[in-house]
Design a protein around this motif. Sequence first.
Motif, mmCIF file in Angstrom:
data_model
loop_
_atom_site.group_PDB
_atom_site.id
_atom_site.type_symbol
_atom_site.label_atom_id
_atom_site.label_comp_id
_atom_site.label_asym_id
_atom_site.label_seq_id
_atom_site.Cartn_x
_atom_site.Cartn_y
_atom_site.Cartn_z
ATOM 1 N N GLN A 1 33.927 59.492 31.212
ATOM 2 C CA GLN A 1 34.899 58.612 31.858
ATOM 3 C C GLN A 1 36.306 59.191 31.751
ATOM 4 O O GLN A 1 37.095 59.126 32.700
ATOM 5 C CB GLN A 1 34.842 57.223 31.240
ATOM 6 C CG GLN A 1 33.586 56.442 31.588
ATOM 7 C CD GLN A 1 33.520 55.106 30.890
ATOM 8 O OE1 GLN A 1 34.237 54.841 29.929
ATOM 9 N NE2 GLN A 1 32.625 54.246 31.360
ATOM 10 N N ALA A 2 36.619 59.764 30.578
ATOM 11 C CA ALA A 2 37.943 60.364 30.398
ATOM 12 C C ALA A 2 38.105 61.590 31.291
ATOM 13 O O ALA A 2 39.192 61.837 31.840
ATOM 14 C CB ALA A 2 38.143 60.740 28.934
ATOM 15 N N ARG A 3 37.030 62.363 31.455
ATOM 16 C CA ARG A 3 37.104 63.549 32.304
ATOM 17 C C ARG A 3 37.273 63.150 33.772
ATOM 18 O O ARG A 3 38.031 63.784 34.510
ATOM 19 C CB ARG A 3 35.849 64.399 32.110
ATOM 20 C CG ARG A 3 35.975 65.791 32.722
ATOM 21 C CD ARG A 3 34.958 66.764 32.192
ATOM 22 N NE ARG A 3 33.623 66.482 32.667
ATOM 23 C CZ ARG A 3 32.590 67.325 32.530
ATOM 24 N NH1 ARG A 3 32.767 68.487 31.918
ATOM 25 N NH2 ARG A 3 31.391 67.012 32.976
ATOM 26 N N VAL B 1 52.746 68.955 30.972
ATOM 27 C CA VAL B 1 52.737 68.341 29.642
ATOM 28 C C VAL B 1 51.857 67.097 29.645
ATOM 29 O O VAL B 1 51.040 66.878 28.743
ATOM 30 C CB VAL B 1 54.173 67.988 29.199
ATOM 31 C CG1 VAL B 1 54.132 67.205 27.890
ATOM 32 C CG2 VAL B 1 54.996 69.245 29.034
ATOM 33 N N GLU B 2 52.014 66.271 30.673
ATOM 34 C CA GLU B 2 51.199 65.056 30.785
ATOM 35 C C GLU B 2 49.715 65.401 30.877
ATOM 36 O O GLU B 2 48.871 64.812 30.191
ATOM 37 C CB GLU B 2 51.613 64.263 32.023
ATOM 38 C CG GLU B 2 50.682 63.086 32.324
ATOM 39 C CD GLU B 2 50.583 62.760 33.802
ATOM 40 O OE1 GLU B 2 49.558 62.189 34.206
ATOM 41 O OE2 GLU B 2 51.522 63.088 34.552
ATOM 42 N N LEU B 3 49.382 66.369 31.733
ATOM 43 C CA LEU B 3 47.983 66.733 31.940
ATOM 44 C C LEU B 3 47.359 67.280 30.665
ATOM 45 O O LEU B 3 46.216 66.941 30.311
ATOM 46 C CB LEU B 3 47.876 67.757 33.070
ATOM 47 C CG LEU B 3 48.299 67.272 34.460
ATOM 48 C CD1 LEU B 3 48.252 68.428 35.457
ATOM 49 C CD2 LEU B 3 47.424 66.117 34.930
ATOM 50 N N LYS B 4 48.113 68.110 29.966
ATOM 51 C CA LYS B 4 47.578 68.675 28.725
ATOM 52 C C LYS B 4 47.448 67.611 27.641
ATOM 53 O O LYS B 4 46.565 67.688 26.783
ATOM 54 C CB LYS B 4 48.452 69.846 28.266
ATOM 55 C CG LYS B 4 48.222 71.095 29.121
ATOM 56 C CD LYS B 4 48.962 72.307 28.618
ATOM 57 C CE LYS B 4 50.425 72.293 29.042
ATOM 58 N NZ LYS B 4 51.092 73.583 28.749
ATOM 59 N N GLY B 5 48.292 66.602 27.682
ATOM 60 C CA GLY B 5 48.153 65.488 26.756
ATOM 61 C C GLY B 5 46.864 64.718 27.002
ATOM 62 O O GLY B 5 46.172 64.312 26.063
ATOM 63 N N ARG B 6 46.537 64.527 28.290
ATOM 64 C CA ARG B 6 45.278 63.868 28.631
ATOM 65 C C ARG B 6 44.080 64.698 28.156
ATOM 66 O O ARG B 6 43.095 64.155 27.647
ATOM 67 C CB ARG B 6 45.188 63.666 30.145
ATOM 68 C CG ARG B 6 46.127 62.590 30.699
ATOM 69 C CD ARG B 6 46.095 62.600 32.225
ATOM 70 N NE ARG B 6 46.928 61.573 32.808
ATOM 71 C CZ ARG B 6 46.476 60.405 33.293
ATOM 72 N NH1 ARG B 6 45.187 60.146 33.245
ATOM 73 N NH2 ARG B 6 47.309 59.529 33.817
ATOM 74 N N ALA C 1 40.831 62.359 38.526
ATOM 75 C CA ALA C 1 41.504 61.482 39.497
ATOM 76 C C ALA C 1 43.005 61.732 39.513
ATOM 77 O O ALA C 1 43.642 61.717 40.577
ATOM 78 C CB ALA C 1 41.212 60.020 39.149
ATOM 79 N N ARG C 2 43.570 61.977 38.336
ATOM 80 C CA ARG C 2 45.010 62.278 38.263
ATOM 81 C C ARG C 2 45.309 63.616 38.930
ATOM 82 O O ARG C 2 46.324 63.765 39.639
ATOM 83 C CB ARG C 2 45.456 62.290 36.801
ATOM 84 C CG ARG C 2 46.902 62.668 36.577
ATOM 85 C CD ARG C 2 47.850 61.746 37.308
ATOM 86 N NE ARG C 2 49.246 62.044 36.962
ATOM 87 C CZ ARG C 2 50.260 61.879 37.795
ATOM 88 N NH1 ARG C 2 50.054 61.392 39.024
ATOM 89 N NH2 ARG C 2 51.487 62.177 37.421
ATOM 90 N N LEU C 3 44.438 64.590 38.762
ATOM 91 C CA LEU C 3 44.632 65.883 39.418
ATOM 92 C C LEU C 3 44.584 65.723 40.943
ATOM 93 O O LEU C 3 45.421 66.297 41.661
ATOM 94 C CB LEU C 3 43.549 66.872 38.962
ATOM 95 C CG LEU C 3 43.581 67.297 37.492
ATOM 96 C CD1 LEU C 3 42.365 68.152 37.161
ATOM 97 C CD2 LEU C 3 44.864 68.038 37.151
ATOM 98 N N GLU D 1 49.355 63.857 46.827
ATOM 99 C CA GLU D 1 50.770 63.492 46.949
ATOM 100 C C GLU D 1 51.595 64.662 47.456
ATOM 101 O O GLU D 1 52.597 64.478 48.169
ATOM 102 C CB GLU D 1 51.315 63.022 45.604
ATOM 103 C CG GLU D 1 50.867 61.615 45.206
ATOM 104 C CD GLU D 1 51.421 61.219 43.850
ATOM 105 O OE1 GLU D 1 51.985 62.091 43.146
ATOM 106 O OE2 GLU D 1 51.281 60.039 43.485
ATOM 107 N N ALA D 2 51.169 65.884 47.086
ATOM 108 C CA ALA D 2 51.882 67.086 47.522
ATOM 109 C C ALA D 2 51.463 67.501 48.938
ATOM 110 O O ALA D 2 52.041 68.449 49.494
ATOM 111 C CB ALA D 2 51.626 68.223 46.544
ATOM 112 N N GLY D 3 50.468 66.833 49.508
ATOM 113 C CA GLY D 3 50.015 67.171 50.855
ATOM 114 C C GLY D 3 49.302 68.501 50.934
ATOM 115 O O GLY D 3 49.361 69.184 51.958
ATOM 116 N N ILE D 4 48.602 68.854 49.855
ATOM 117 C CA ILE D 4 47.915 70.150 49.795
ATOM 118 C C ILE D 4 46.412 69.920 49.891
ATOM 119 O O ILE D 4 45.871 69.018 49.234
ATOM 120 C CB ILE D 4 48.272 70.889 48.486
ATOM 121 C CG1 ILE D 4 49.788 71.113 48.397
ATOM 122 C CG2 ILE D 4 47.528 72.215 48.394
ATOM 123 C CD1 ILE D 4 50.237 71.696 47.070
ATOM 124 N N THR D 5 45.745 70.724 50.674
ATOM 125 C CA THR D 5 44.292 70.617 50.798
ATOM 126 C C THR D 5 43.605 71.282 49.605
ATOM 127 O O THR D 5 44.222 72.040 48.841
ATOM 128 C CB THR D 5 43.794 71.294 52.077
ATOM 129 O OG1 THR D 5 44.048 72.707 51.979
ATOM 130 C CG2 THR D 5 44.500 70.730 53.302
#
Length: 280
Positions: free
Chosen positions: A7-9, A70-75, A14-16, A22-26
């Motif tokens: 579930q955490a993975r 930093v946020e992603l590595k914290g997760r 989902a955050r990735l 949001e960046a509009g990248i495929t």
Amino acid sequence: MSTDYQQARVALGARLRELRTEAGITVRGLAATCGWAPSKVSKLENGKQTAAVADLDAWAIGVGRPETAVELKGRLAGLESTYRSWRRQLAGGHRAVQDALGAQHERTTVLRGISASVVPGIFQTPEYARAVLSNYAELHGAVRDVEDGVASRMRRQEGLYAREKRYKVLLWESALHVRICPPMVLADQLDRLMSVNGLSTVELGVIPLGADVRIAAGDDFWIHDDRLVIAESWHAEMWLDSPEDIVLYRKVWDALAVGAVTGRDAHRIIARARATLTPV
């Protein structure tokens, strides 16, 4: 794989995905920027693959949001604090793994554990420990600093002689016969096991092969003062501290303890296994 870990993975994936969209990248666009196959981007976003720290740095830069690394590595750190793959742990060497376990042993007054296939590290001779660490290191492709790992494991055994500590260990009889090392090394190990069985700090229970048990053998695990469970599998350790998990593993330990023999009866089973190796 544990449900909590998966579930955490998935949540990290989902955050990735959110950052990418949001960046509009495929998917293909980000893969090209990072030098990956598109399938890797999809696996990371769908929780099918665990990200490495370098992956998260590349992702943050690739979506134009380097500050989110930093946020992603914290997760990721939170995820791996529970589920610690052997491959990643052993990349840092055996000593780091053994020292981390040693730190938990120092904090623990009452340790309950069970081992189905090998004599537990807390009772191992140096030669037996060397064989165990070497064989499992080869399995995971990480054979360096075995000697440092052995030395750290031996230091952990100092707790056996600390009056305030208690070691309540269950061992399946089959573990007494597993030839993970040369016969003479196993013979010396069983001699050692018989000697620690007499220590005032040790309560050793052996579960005979023909014992009536409520549940079958599963993964090895260790309960530290009812505050932490460290469970082992082929690919990872799980460090579990939720009350629900601790209660579950304590129930498993208590159920298996019913089928164990202790004291002189345990000594006789160990001695019988020892007699099959070489003349005493």
